[in-house]
Design a protein around this motif. Structure first.
Motif, PDB file in Angstrom:
ATOM      1  N   THR A 184      -6.502   8.171   1.492  1.00 45.75           N
ATOM      2  CA  THR A 184      -7.803   7.706   1.982  1.00 45.75           C
ATOM      3  C   THR A 184      -8.004   8.001   3.473  1.00 45.75           C
ATOM      4  O   THR A 184      -9.132   7.970   3.950  1.00 45.75           O
ATOM      5  CB  THR A 184      -7.960   6.194   1.721  1.00 45.75           C
ATOM      6  OG1 THR A 184      -6.816   5.511   2.229  1.00 45.75           O
ATOM      7  CG2 THR A 184      -8.081   5.904   0.229  1.00 45.75           C
ATOM      8  N   ARG A 208      -8.892  -2.387  -4.226  1.00 46.28           N
ATOM      9  CA  ARG A 208     -10.051  -1.873  -3.503  1.00 46.28           C
ATOM     10  C   ARG A 208     -10.961  -1.202  -4.508  1.00 46.28           C
ATOM     11  O   ARG A 208     -10.528  -0.837  -5.597  1.00 46.28           O
ATOM     12  CB  ARG A 208      -9.607  -0.873  -2.425  1.00 46.28           C
ATOM     13  CG  ARG A 208      -8.950  -1.544  -1.245  1.00 46.28           C
ATOM     14  CD  ARG A 208      -8.455  -0.523  -0.264  1.00 46.28           C
ATOM     15  NE  ARG A 208      -7.399   0.281  -0.855  1.00 46.28           N
ATOM     16  CZ  ARG A 208      -7.035   1.483  -0.414  1.00 46.28           C
ATOM     17  NH1 ARG A 208      -7.613   2.015   0.631  1.00 46.28           N
ATOM     18  NH2 ARG A 208      -6.076   2.156  -1.006  1.00 46.28           N
ATOM     19  N   TYR A 258      -0.072   8.181   7.632  1.00 44.09           N
ATOM     20  CA  TYR A 258      -1.499   7.835   7.591  1.00 44.09           C
ATOM     21  C   TYR A 258      -2.092   8.243   8.947  1.00 44.09           C
ATOM     22  O   TYR A 258      -1.697   7.722   9.991  1.00 44.09           O
ATOM     23  CB  TYR A 258      -1.718   6.344   7.324  1.00 44.09           C
ATOM     24  CG  TYR A 258      -3.041   6.025   6.653  1.00 44.09           C
ATOM     25  CD1 TYR A 258      -3.153   6.041   5.269  1.00 44.09           C
ATOM     26  CD2 TYR A 258      -4.177   5.710   7.404  1.00 44.09           C
ATOM     27  CE1 TYR A 258      -4.358   5.733   4.641  1.00 44.09           C
ATOM     28  CE2 TYR A 258      -5.383   5.403   6.790  1.00 44.09           C
ATOM     29  CZ  TYR A 258      -5.470   5.411   5.410  1.00 44.09           C
ATOM     30  OH  TYR A 258      -6.669   5.103   4.801  1.00 44.09           O
ATOM     31  N   LYS A 313     -10.354   7.922  -6.713  1.00 45.00           N
ATOM     32  CA  LYS A 313      -9.597   8.902  -5.929  1.00 45.00           C
ATOM     33  C   LYS A 313      -8.144   8.453  -5.966  1.00 45.00           C
ATOM     34  O   LYS A 313      -7.857   7.256  -5.941  1.00 45.00           O
ATOM     35  CB  LYS A 313     -10.056   8.916  -4.467  1.00 45.00           C
ATOM     36  CG  LYS A 313     -11.497   9.357  -4.256  1.00 45.00           C
ATOM     37  CD  LYS A 313     -11.876   9.186  -2.790  1.00 45.00           C
ATOM     38  CE  LYS A 313     -13.357   9.291  -2.569  1.00 45.00           C
ATOM     39  NZ  LYS A 313     -13.925  10.590  -2.864  1.00 45.00           N
ATOM     40  N   LEU A 371       1.465   6.824  -6.506  1.00 42.25           N
ATOM     41  CA  LEU A 371       2.845   6.324  -6.467  1.00 42.25           C
ATOM     42  C   LEU A 371       3.078   5.220  -7.505  1.00 42.25           C
ATOM     43  O   LEU A 371       4.128   5.175  -8.152  1.00 42.25           O
ATOM     44  CB  LEU A 371       3.160   5.806  -5.056  1.00 42.25           C
ATOM     45  CG  LEU A 371       4.539   5.206  -4.849  1.00 42.25           C
ATOM     46  CD1 LEU A 371       5.635   6.245  -5.109  1.00 42.25           C
ATOM     47  CD2 LEU A 371       4.675   4.635  -3.435  1.00 42.25           C
ATOM     48  N   HIS A 420      -1.820  10.721   3.561  1.00 37.41           N
ATOM     49  CA  HIS A 420      -1.515   9.994   2.322  1.00 37.41           C
ATOM     50  C   HIS A 420      -2.663   9.944   1.335  1.00 37.41           C
ATOM     51  O   HIS A 420      -2.439   9.800   0.134  1.00 37.41           O
ATOM     52  CB  HIS A 420      -1.054   8.576   2.641  1.00 37.41           C
ATOM     53  CG  HIS A 420       0.382   8.518   3.033  1.00 37.41           C
ATOM     54  ND1 HIS A 420       1.396   8.418   2.114  1.00 37.41           N
ATOM     55  CD2 HIS A 420       0.966   8.602   4.249  1.00 37.41           C
ATOM     56  CE1 HIS A 420       2.565   8.415   2.740  1.00 37.41           C
ATOM     57  NE2 HIS A 420       2.335   8.530   4.044  1.00 37.41           N
ATOM     58  N   GLY A 453       0.877  -1.177   0.000  1.00 39.23           N
ATOM     59  CA  GLY A 453       0.000   0.000   0.000  1.00 39.23           C
ATOM     60  C   GLY A 453       0.896   1.203   0.000  1.00 39.23           C
ATOM     61  O   GLY A 453       1.993   1.166   0.564  1.00 39.23           O
ATOM     62  N   GLY A 454       0.404   2.255  -0.636  1.00 42.27           N
ATOM     63  CA  GLY A 454       1.249   3.405  -0.886  1.00 42.27           C
ATOM     64  C   GLY A 454       1.894   4.015   0.338  1.00 42.27           C
ATOM     65  O   GLY A 454       3.097   4.311   0.334  1.00 42.27           O
ATOM     66  N   SER A 455       1.122   4.191   1.412  1.00 38.96           N
ATOM     67  CA  SER A 455       1.676   4.909   2.556  1.00 38.96           C
ATOM     68  C   SER A 455       2.807   4.112   3.203  1.00 38.96           C
ATOM     69  O   SER A 455       3.826   4.687   3.608  1.00 38.96           O
ATOM     70  CB  SER A 455       0.587   5.229   3.579  1.00 38.96           C
ATOM     71  OG  SER A 455       0.020   4.047   4.097  1.00 38.96           O
ATOM     72  N   ASN A 459      -4.082  -2.362  -4.759  1.00 36.18           N
ATOM     73  CA  ASN A 459      -4.558  -3.280  -3.717  1.00 36.18           C
ATOM     74  C   ASN A 459      -6.022  -3.655  -3.944  1.00 36.18           C
ATOM     75  O   ASN A 459      -6.718  -4.044  -3.001  1.00 36.18           O
ATOM     76  CB  ASN A 459      -4.312  -2.693  -2.321  1.00 36.18           C
ATOM     77  CG  ASN A 459      -4.643  -1.219  -2.279  1.00 36.18           C
ATOM     78  OD1 ASN A 459      -5.424  -0.717  -3.098  1.00 36.18           O
ATOM     79  ND2 ASN A 459      -4.068  -0.506  -1.342  1.00 36.18           N
ATOM     80  N   ASN A 483       5.236  12.332  -3.282  1.00 36.62           N
ATOM     81  CA  ASN A 483       5.872  10.993  -3.298  1.00 36.62           C
ATOM     82  C   ASN A 483       7.156  11.079  -4.121  1.00 36.62           C
ATOM     83  O   ASN A 483       7.347  12.024  -4.899  1.00 36.62           O
ATOM     84  CB  ASN A 483       4.944   9.962  -3.937  1.00 36.62           C
ATOM     85  CG  ASN A 483       3.774   9.561  -3.039  1.00 36.62           C
ATOM     86  OD1 ASN A 483       2.920   8.798  -3.458  1.00 36.62           O
ATOM     87  ND2 ASN A 483       3.731  10.053  -1.816  1.00 36.62           N
ATOM     88  N   VAL A 499       5.944   4.371   0.926  1.00 31.06           N
ATOM     89  CA  VAL A 499       6.605   5.678   1.066  1.00 31.06           C
ATOM     90  C   VAL A 499       7.376   5.732   2.383  1.00 31.06           C
ATOM     91  O   VAL A 499       8.548   6.129   2.424  1.00 31.06           O
ATOM     92  CB  VAL A 499       5.573   6.827   0.986  1.00 31.06           C
ATOM     93  CG1 VAL A 499       6.179   8.153   1.425  1.00 31.06           C
ATOM     94  CG2 VAL A 499       5.026   6.944  -0.434  1.00 31.06           C
TER      95      VAL A 499
END
Ligand code: GMT
Length: 379
Positions: A123, A209, A92, A282, A287, A121, A12-14, A207, A175, A17
């Motif tokens: 969401t 979602r 996050y 969204k 990233l 980040h 996951g992005g956060s 991911n 990022n 990073v």
């Protein structure tokens, strides 16, 4: 500096990073302490400056919902004390920023003023955070952080739009990408295995979602495939994967679609790709799109959130309105034309260079210094 990093350790992005930032900070001499419930996916311990402190969640018959946030706060207190950290960096907002607030108050009782930096980040603001179940706590913990950063100008703006009681200044730190790792490598054997007839290779990574709209990836691909021989690689896993598999069957394109699941070797896959598709509803930064661009892969995306701050329309890729799969397919087919592809690939890489890790990490170091200064004044 001794820096505590609190993040989600999963794909996951956060988490990515946070982990890449920590590794980079350690490589330039900082001591970095990760505080998470699992070892972060991309974390190896080859650098001497990297440390990992596990947040152990205990179960107890009374706890239908084990109080993770309290255990995390206690862990932060213990690590700040034992390692004499200079700053805590929370990635996050939920629940890291609020747990840090509690840790800060506990430490204050002992005369320790631990500076906090919160990075928003996506969401944590645009989806989960704005729900009434979370909004008051998210607002409070943002306002109580010493320094707050957001990964795009769009996310900064949305934070103020969605949370009318947030009054804290928010710095934008985008990022970043390590161009030594994310570079197009020669992987001809791999390309041959996936595209034996030299088909064009389309890639999506997420991911899975709902917010990622992976069904749109399949719809765009179905149109590309009508125009030219092509294959689709779907990287990652998540709640929507089963329904996407069904959609591929319904669309009768199964034989040209492969699900790779979660993989660490993302740059190897990107090295043989021709196009990356990111049709998210969204996307605070995107990233995964930046990683693709660094590997010379142009992007077809939706024009939401921070994506227009990353992709230059008509140069490194194209953006369309959310759900406009016809426009995305038209743009994809344009990019994939042999006479256009080389130019788009080159331009994608050129754009990615603006986000090189060495340009961005000093901005976080400045944020830490600012947070430390603020706590000196408070003292
Ligand atoms: O949605 C994800 O892929 C994970 C999510 C997260 O918060 O872990 O990613 C967000 O943070 C990334 C790193 O800052 C951004 O690049 C992504 O755009 C952002 N995702 C969304 O806004 C949906």
């Amino acid at each position: 500096m001794k820096i505590g990093i609190v993040c989600y350790p999963t794909f996951g992005g956060s988490g990515v990073v946070a982990t890449e930032l920590g590794k980079s900070l350690a490589s330039i001499g900082h001591q970095v302490h990760f505080i998470t419930y699992e070892q972060p996916t991309r974390l190896d311990f080859l650098s001497t400056g990297l440390h990992y402190h596990k947040v152990d969640i205990q179960t107890y018959p009374l706890f239908k919902y084990p109080p993770y946030e309290l255990v995390l706060a206690s862990k932060m207190v213990n690590v700040v004390r034992s390692e004499q950290l200079d700053v805590l960096h929370l990635h996050y907002a939920i629940p890291h920023a609020s747990a840090a607030y509690m840790a800060k108050q506990i430490l204050r009782e002992e005369g320790i003023h631990i500076p906090t930096v919160t990075t928003l980040h996506g969401t944590d603001i645009t989806l989960v955070g704005k729900e009434e179940n979370f909004a008051p706590v998210v607002t409070f913990s943002i306002n109580q952080s010493d320094v707050v950063t957001a990964v795009s100008e769009s996310l900064r703006r949305q934070t103020f739009d969605l949370f009318d009681k947030v009054h804290h200044e928010i710095l934008v730190i985008p990022n970043f990408i390590d161009l030594n790792r994310f570079t197009r490598q020669k992987k001809e054997h791999f390309k041959k295995a996936i595209c034996p007839e030299n088909e064009k290779l389309i890639v999506h990574a997420s991911n899975f979602r709902k917010v990622k709209r992976v069904d749109d990836v399949v719809k765009v691909f179905a149109q590309i495939r009508k125009a030219m021989p092509a294959k689709l690689l779907l990287i990652g896993d998540g709640p929507e994967r089963r329904s996407i598999e069904r959609l591929c069957q319904e669309t009768q394109i199964c034989q040209d679609v492969r699900f790779l699941g979660e993989t660490d070797a993302i740059e190897e896959v990107l090295s043989v790709a021709d196009l990356f598709v990111m049709p998210s509803e969204k996307e605070s930064f995107g990233l995964a799109a930046l990683e693709a661009m660094a590997c010379e892969v142009p992007v077809v995306a939706s024009n939401v959130g921070g994506l227009p701050e990353l992709i230059e329309q008509g140069l490194s890729g194209f953006m369309s309105h959310v759900g406009d799969v016809d426009d995305m397919a038209k743009n994809a087919i344009h990019i994939l034309q042999e006479q256009n592809l080389v130019k788009f690939k080159k331009q994608a890489l050129e754009r990615a260079k603006n986000f090189e890790i060495s340009k961005i990490v000093p901005l976080y170091e400045q944020a830490y210094e600012e947070a430390i200064q603020k706590n000196m004044i408070i003292r």
